[in-house]
Design an enzyme around this catalytic site. Structure first.
Site, mmCIF file in Angstrom:
data_model
loop_
_atom_site.group_PDB
_atom_site.id
_atom_site.type_symbol
_atom_site.label_atom_id
_atom_site.label_comp_id
_atom_site.label_asym_id
_atom_site.label_seq_id
_atom_site.Cartn_x
_atom_site.Cartn_y
_atom_site.Cartn_z
ATOM 1 N N THR A 60 5.261 -1.738 3.813
ATOM 2 C CA THR A 60 3.231 -2.524 3.742
ATOM 3 C C THR A 60 3.379 -3.114 3.195
ATOM 4 O O THR A 60 4.366 -4.039 2.458
ATOM 5 C CB THR A 60 2.497 -1.427 3.036
ATOM 6 O OG1 THR A 60 2.493 -1.358 1.621
ATOM 7 C CG2 THR A 60 1.825 0.123 3.668
ATOM 8 N N ASP A 111 4.076 9.993 8.069
ATOM 9 C CA ASP A 111 3.192 10.280 6.932
ATOM 10 C C ASP A 111 1.831 11.517 6.486
ATOM 11 O O ASP A 111 1.778 11.691 5.422
ATOM 12 C CB ASP A 111 1.800 8.801 6.390
ATOM 13 C CG ASP A 111 1.957 7.408 5.998
ATOM 14 O OD1 ASP A 111 3.925 7.399 4.936
ATOM 15 O OD2 ASP A 111 1.589 6.745 5.561
ATOM 16 N N SER A 163 -2.838 8.692 3.247
ATOM 17 C CA SER A 163 -2.669 7.044 3.411
ATOM 18 C C SER A 163 -2.275 6.859 1.718
ATOM 19 O O SER A 163 -2.938 7.423 0.914
ATOM 20 C CB SER A 163 -3.314 5.783 3.770
ATOM 21 O OG SER A 163 -2.235 4.712 3.642
ATOM 22 N N SER A 164 -1.197 5.885 1.200
ATOM 23 C CA SER A 164 -1.527 5.816 -0.271
ATOM 24 C C SER A 164 -2.193 4.317 -0.829
ATOM 25 O O SER A 164 -2.099 3.853 -1.613
ATOM 26 C CB SER A 164 -0.484 5.535 -0.713
ATOM 27 O OG SER A 164 0.069 6.811 -0.870
HETATM 28 N N1 GLY Z 1 2.044 4.114 4.938
HETATM 29 C C1 GLY Z 1 1.709 3.501 3.722
HETATM 30 C C2 GLY Z 1 0.777 4.532 3.112
HETATM 31 O O1 GLY Z 1 -0.359 4.341 4.100
HETATM 32 O O2 GLY Z 1 0.624 4.952 2.079
#
Ligand code: GLY
Length: 613
Positions: A431, A471, A496-497
């Site tokens: 990201t 994810d 997601s984070s």
């Molecule tokens: N793929 C990283 C997130 O969405 O947290």
């Protein structure tokens, strides 16, 4: 554990969500243990992308506007747009298009993003997260032997590719908040892709060390020289295919991407992968819809100052986890544990790190048990805010003692219609983050991703396709058959984070900061650290970003290698923590309001810079 200042902090630092939309003048806005995965997965969750050096950043003061992004060429594109009268959203689009070219390992047209926007009155949350194809189901990542596939095997190829959501979301936000014409925002990326850009140190390092990028013949031709090595730093890299793609989208809008030749090329790439084909279809692409969601805003108080912190709701776990961590800490004596000034800069104390780690473990236990796409998953008590209710966070904070708790398990914030099993930890990767404030005070915090470094490693039409579907949980249920909230279902968005965050003065409603980071699950820790440093410890944005990184997990306490005094680590070990020193390559960007304008910080662990006027 109460100390002298706890009363003020405990009362005021509790996060009170329910009222945050109604109090003017603020902006509108199961039992679980972590089991069943390898230490490698746990460690990967805390170190999603390789490091590429540490370069001290000065922090940047500006007067009327500021833009912060992960690459100087991308920041410059945003600066150019803002200088020519563009809005924060216009600048974010120009930045993102350049990032697709110059930071192809982290985000791009083939991925998804969450964007928080503030227009001076209202906070909005735009969801451009990828979706699972219609043909996908809970067994997507179950191998022929009936077991979850090895993680990297699942990532590389077509199987992990979700329907990209970024472009359609950007088009939706542009329609609402853009000032400059859509096509004009493509000019910087078109110019750079046509004339070429110098390969950066970080891009070179990530190409050179990637185990799978060469497996795609298109990526191999683009990223490697005839000698098979990564293009050297400084090589001028042109991307004619991306130039063509960008020209088409600039002229025709997102439908050129979601229908027709580009869509067909993505589908062919995914479905015709020789060893690991996926299920993306033209129907998935043409049906993709971004979503406007209600932002999650939480009251927070530090040093007797009231703030409103607004972040992204599910399918992101970011704001809920950050809100829980800050709220739980507010019920402890964390405020009585100031950071230490050392020769290496400001460093959190062992006592504070113990409290942080315990609070974060509790938050991550709830995250594993409850959080998934809200269009598919029931929030506890029908409302995600139950997870941030002051009474619930007080109850959770009482689980923290002087020694590390043996296992952090999920709580029960409200009656459950559906009981979910906890999702085992899995690696989460890359990201990029963009923060922008324009001269009218409009603000963007946008975190954007193709998931792993170079996503699924599939390159098409000049950009990388995501691997966002990894994810999701690899298994739809636990061993007893209980469903997992974040299982794969057709049309569902993976948890997601990502934590794009806007901070406001609770009394005046004035925007104070835009913050966020890449880093997989550790995004939550990086963002929480920076917020705590700015709001509680009074650090400026750059110094808060510079604070050493740390995380929390059931298998050990990860801390950034070489950044903590040995005595701090020894104290943590005495309190039961299995301290693991490792690289923790955050990519934080933050812009804060000052008395004279703005001050921006960018992460010394990556290549970001701030520009403005
Ligand atoms: N793929 C990283 C997130 O969405 O947290």
């Amino acid at each position: 554990m109460a100390g002298p200042s706890l009363t003020a902090l405990a009362c005021s630092a509790l996060l009170v969500l329910a009222g945050c939309q109604s109090q003017p003048p603020a902006p509108q806005g199961i039992s679980s243990t972590f089991t069943g995965n390898t230490p490698t997965a746990q460690q990967a969750a805390m170190q999603p992308e390789s490091g590429s050096g540490y370069t001290r950043k000065p922090g940047w003061a500006t007067q009327t506007y500021a833009v912060a992004a992960a690459n100087p060429l991308a920041t410059a594109a945003g600066d150019q747009v803002l200088k020519s009268g563009g809005s924060a959203v216009d600048a974010a689009i120009a930045v993102q298009l350049v990032l697709t070219l110059v930071e192809p390992q982290s985000s791009g047209l083939g991925g998804g993003a969450f964007l928080m926007h503030f227009d001076g009155k209202t906070v909005e949350a735009y969801d451009g997260r990828e979706t699972a194809p219609r043909e996908a189901d809970g067994r997507l990542f179950i191998g022929a032997d009936g077991k979850p596939m090895p993680f990297q095997q699942a990532v590389v190829g077509g199987r992990s590719v979700g329907t990209p959501g970024l472009l359609k979301m950007l088009e939706q936000v542009h329609q609402a908040h853009g000032k400059l014409p859509w096509a004009a925002l493509f000019a910087p990326a078109i110019n750079l892709s046509e004339r070429g850009f110098p390969v950066s140190q970080r891009l070179h390092t990530l190409i050179e060390t990637d185990p799978s990028l060469r497996s795609d013949p298109v990526a191999a031709r683009y990223f490697y020289g005839a000698d098979g090595h990564a293009l050297p730093v400084g090589t001028i890299l042109r991307n004619p295919e991306l130039t063509q793609t960008l020209r088409q989208i600039a002229a025709g809008g997102s439908k050129v991407f979601y229908q027709g030749e580009i869509a067909q090329a993505m589908v062919d790439k995914v479905r015709n992968h020789p060893t690991n084909p996926g299920r993306l279809s033209l129907a998935d692409l043409s049906a993709y819809q971004p979503k406007k969601r209600t932002p999650l805003c939480a009251d927070y108080s530090a040093n007797s100052k009231p703030y409103l912190i607004c972040g992204f709701p599910p399918p992101s776990s970011g704001m809920l986890a950050i809100g829980q961590i800050l709220g739980i800490l507010g019920n402890t004596d964390a405020a009585l544990q100031p950071p230490q000034a050392t020769a290496q800069g400001v460093v959190p104390s062992a006592n504070w790190l113990h409290l942080y780690s315990e609070a974060a473990r509790l938050a991550f236990a709830d995250r594993a048990a409850y959080i998934g796409d809200p269009d598919f998953v029931q929030a506890p008590g029908g409302d995600w805010r139950s997870l941030l209710a002051p009474g619930y966070l007080l109850e959770r904070s009482r689980l923290i003692g002087p020694q590390r708790m043996p296992a952090a398990t999920a709580g029960q914030p409200a009656p459950l219609r559906v009981g979910y099993a906890p999702m085992p930890p899995q690696p989460e990767y890359g990201t990029s983050h963009i923060s922008i404030i324009d001269k009218d005070g409009n603000a963007v915090a946008m975190t954007t991703t193709i998931e792993a470094a170079f996503g699924s490693r599939q390159m098409v039409k000049g950009f990388m396709l995501n691997n966002e579907l990894t994810d999701f949980s690899f298994t739809p249920t636990d061993a007893s058959g209980q469903p997992i909230a974040n299982s794969v279902q057709p049309g569902k968005r993976p948890r997601s984070s990502m934590s794009p965050t806007l901070v406001f003065d609770r009394n005046s409603g004035q925007l104070l900061a835009s913050v966020g980071s890449p880093g997989g699950a550790a995004i939550i820790h990086y963002t929480a650290k920076t917020l705590y440093g700015m709001l509680n410890w009074g650090l400026n944005a750059q110094h808060a970003i510079d604070l050493p990184n740390f995380g929390a997990s059931e298998t050990g306490l990860p801390v950034e290698a070489g950044r903590f005094p040995p005595a701090t680590l020894a104290t943590l070990r005495q309190r039961g923590h299995d301290v693991k020193e490792q690289e923790m390559t955050s990519g934080l960007q933050a812009i804060e309001r000052t008395g004279t304008g703005y001050f921006g910080g960018a992460d010394p662990r990556r290549e970001g810079v701030v520009m403005g006027d």
